[in-house]
Design a protein around this motif. Structure first.
Motif, PDB file in Angstrom:
ATOM      1  N   ARG A 267       0.833  -1.205   0.000  1.00 31.83           N
ATOM      2  CA  ARG A 267       0.000   0.000   0.000  1.00 31.83           C
ATOM      3  C   ARG A 267       0.871   1.261   0.000  1.00 31.83           C
ATOM      4  O   ARG A 267       2.044   1.232   0.390  1.00 31.83           O
ATOM      5  CB  ARG A 267      -0.973  -0.007   1.160  1.00 31.83           C
ATOM      6  CG  ARG A 267      -0.467  -0.257   2.591  1.00 31.83           C
ATOM      7  CD  ARG A 267       0.630   0.568   3.035  1.00 31.83           C
ATOM      8  NE  ARG A 267       0.750   0.691   4.480  1.00 31.83           N
ATOM      9  CZ  ARG A 267       1.404   1.667   5.084  1.00 31.83           C
ATOM     10  NH1 ARG A 267       2.041   2.575   4.371  1.00 31.83           N
ATOM     11  NH2 ARG A 267       1.495   1.724   6.393  1.00 31.83           N
TER      12      ARG A 267
ATOM     13  N   ALA B 164       0.209   5.144   1.557  1.00 31.28           N
ATOM     14  CA  ALA B 164      -0.755   5.721   2.505  1.00 31.28           C
ATOM     15  C   ALA B 164      -0.450   7.189   2.788  1.00 31.28           C
ATOM     16  O   ALA B 164      -0.045   7.545   3.883  1.00 31.28           O
ATOM     17  CB  ALA B 164      -0.729   4.904   3.803  1.00 31.28           C
TER      18      ALA B 164
ATOM     19  N   GLU C 198      -4.789   8.989   4.512  1.00 29.59           N
ATOM     20  CA  GLU C 198      -4.620   9.106   5.968  1.00 29.59           C
ATOM     21  C   GLU C 198      -4.983  10.527   6.403  1.00 29.59           C
ATOM     22  O   GLU C 198      -4.136  11.418   6.452  1.00 29.59           O
ATOM     23  CB  GLU C 198      -3.192   8.723   6.353  1.00 29.59           C
ATOM     24  CG  GLU C 198      -2.879   7.302   5.908  1.00 29.59           C
ATOM     25  CD  GLU C 198      -1.992   6.515   6.848  1.00 29.59           C
ATOM     26  OE1 GLU C 198      -1.044   7.095   7.389  1.00 29.59           O
ATOM     27  OE2 GLU C 198      -2.249   5.312   7.029  1.00 29.59           O
TER      28      GLU C 198
HETATM   29  N1  GLU Z   1       0.516   8.882   6.191  1.00 32.79           N
HETATM   30  C1  GLU Z   1       1.920   8.804   6.471  1.00 32.79           C
HETATM   31  C2  GLU Z   1       2.637   9.945   5.762  1.00 32.79           C
HETATM   32  O1  GLU Z   1       2.098  10.502   4.830  1.00 32.79           O
HETATM   33  C3  GLU Z   1       2.574   7.503   6.015  1.00 32.79           C
HETATM   34  C4  GLU Z   1       2.063   6.374   6.771  1.00 32.79           C
HETATM   35  C5  GLU Z   1       2.713   5.040   6.514  1.00 32.79           C
HETATM   36  O2  GLU Z   1       3.203   4.776   5.399  1.00 32.79           O
HETATM   37  O3  GLU Z   1       2.654   4.230   7.410  1.00 32.79           O
HETATM   38  O4  GLU Z   1       3.724  10.259   6.167  1.00 32.79           O
END
Ligand code: GLU
Length: 284
Positions: free
Chosen positions: A12, A14, A48
């Motif tokens: 994934r 995120a 996220e």
């Molecule tokens: N949402 C987080 C970021 O943009 C990354 C989270 C992850 O890959 O665990 O830094």
């Protein structure tokens, strides 16, 4: 821990929609998607966005636009964390039942003062670790302060958690078996005062919910993985493998950051660069 059939691999990307994506994001997204494609696995995207004060719909739209332009394909529907706050609350409840979290009423100033009074505190990479002030409050005092409506976060009681889980390891593609250090981030915040949850809970719950078998992300999050592995053990969730990759840096050796507008994928596209050139700059 590792899945026998590589076709079952699920990776994934995120991102948080707090700005436009830059080359470092392109690298991470391509890394995850290509590693799934190489073995006939699946690639998922997750938004996220638990911190509604920093996330914006136009940045979420920008994520889809930039990734599609780079030629990435992901499965739909995309999981958006703000739609799943109840899942994170349930995980926090479970941790409360296990008695491995405690309410923390400290302000930043309180923490700073306590550290100064104690003559300094051990440092994690993100600064001094929490000195544990609220860990020592009695059950009665906690209840009374909550009943009085005092704002509070919830912190992991790292020592109690370590005692409950015993020694843990996680598998990292580049580093092999890594021993979990339960104190690496100390009594980390698991539910923020303002949003009632945290990156740590949301990411751990979601990687399990989405059946992620290989968490691909930058090595700046390596310490967080120690916390996530503990949360998996406490919450009875499966332990995925990890691929913490290096961080891309610019010509001056500086990490790319969302605030550097000049290096966003959008600006490179608008400057007339081709998607192939941007992929190549990210090493793909
Ligand atoms: N949402 C987080 C970021 O943009 C990354 C989270 C992850 O890959 O665990 O830094």
């Amino acid at each position: 821990m590792s899945r026998a059939d590589p076709k079952q691999t699920v990776t994934r990307f995120a991102p948080s929609p707090t700005g436009r994506l830059h080359l470092g994001h392109a690298y991470s997204a391509l890394h995850a998607s290509e590693s799934a494609r190489d073995v006939g696995g699946r690639f998922l995207l997750r938004i996220e966005d638990i911190d509604r004060t920093r996330c914006r719909p136009e940045f979420e739209a920008g994520i889809y636009e930039d990734l599609a332009w780079l030629g990435l394909e992901w499965e739909t529907p995309v999981r958006r964390q703000s739609d799943h706050m109840a899942d994170y609350a349930a995980a926090l409840d479970r941790l409360q039942t296990l008695d491995v979290v405690y309410p923390c009423f400290c302000t930043r100033r309180d923490i700073q003062r306590e550290i100064e009074r104690a003559g300094g505190a051990p440092h994690g990479r993100e600064g001094p670790l929490y000195p544990g002030t609220c860990r020592h409050l009695s059950a009665g005092e906690r209840q009374a302060r909550i009943a009085a409506g005092e704002a509070h976060a919830f912190r992991l009681n790292a020592a109690a958690a370590a005692e409950m889980t015993g020694p843990l390891i996680f598998a990292d593609r580049a580093r092999g078996q890594v021993d979990v250090d339960p104190n690496v981030l100390g009594d980390v915040v698991l539910a923020r005062k303002d949003i009632g949850t945290s990156y740590h809970i949301a990411v751990t719950v979601d990687d399990a919910r989405q059946g992620i078998t290989c968490v691909t992300r930058g090595e700046d999050l390596l310490e967080a993985t120690h916390v996530h592995r503990q949360l998996q053990a406490l919450l009875g969730l499966p332990a995925p493998d990890y691929a913490h990759h290096r961080l891309l840096v610019d010509a001056d050796g500086k990490r790319f950051a969302k605030r550097d507008k000049a290096v966003t994928i959008q600006s490179q596209r608008e400057d007339g660069q081709s998607a192939d050139a941007v992929r190549a700059a990210a090493g793909f």
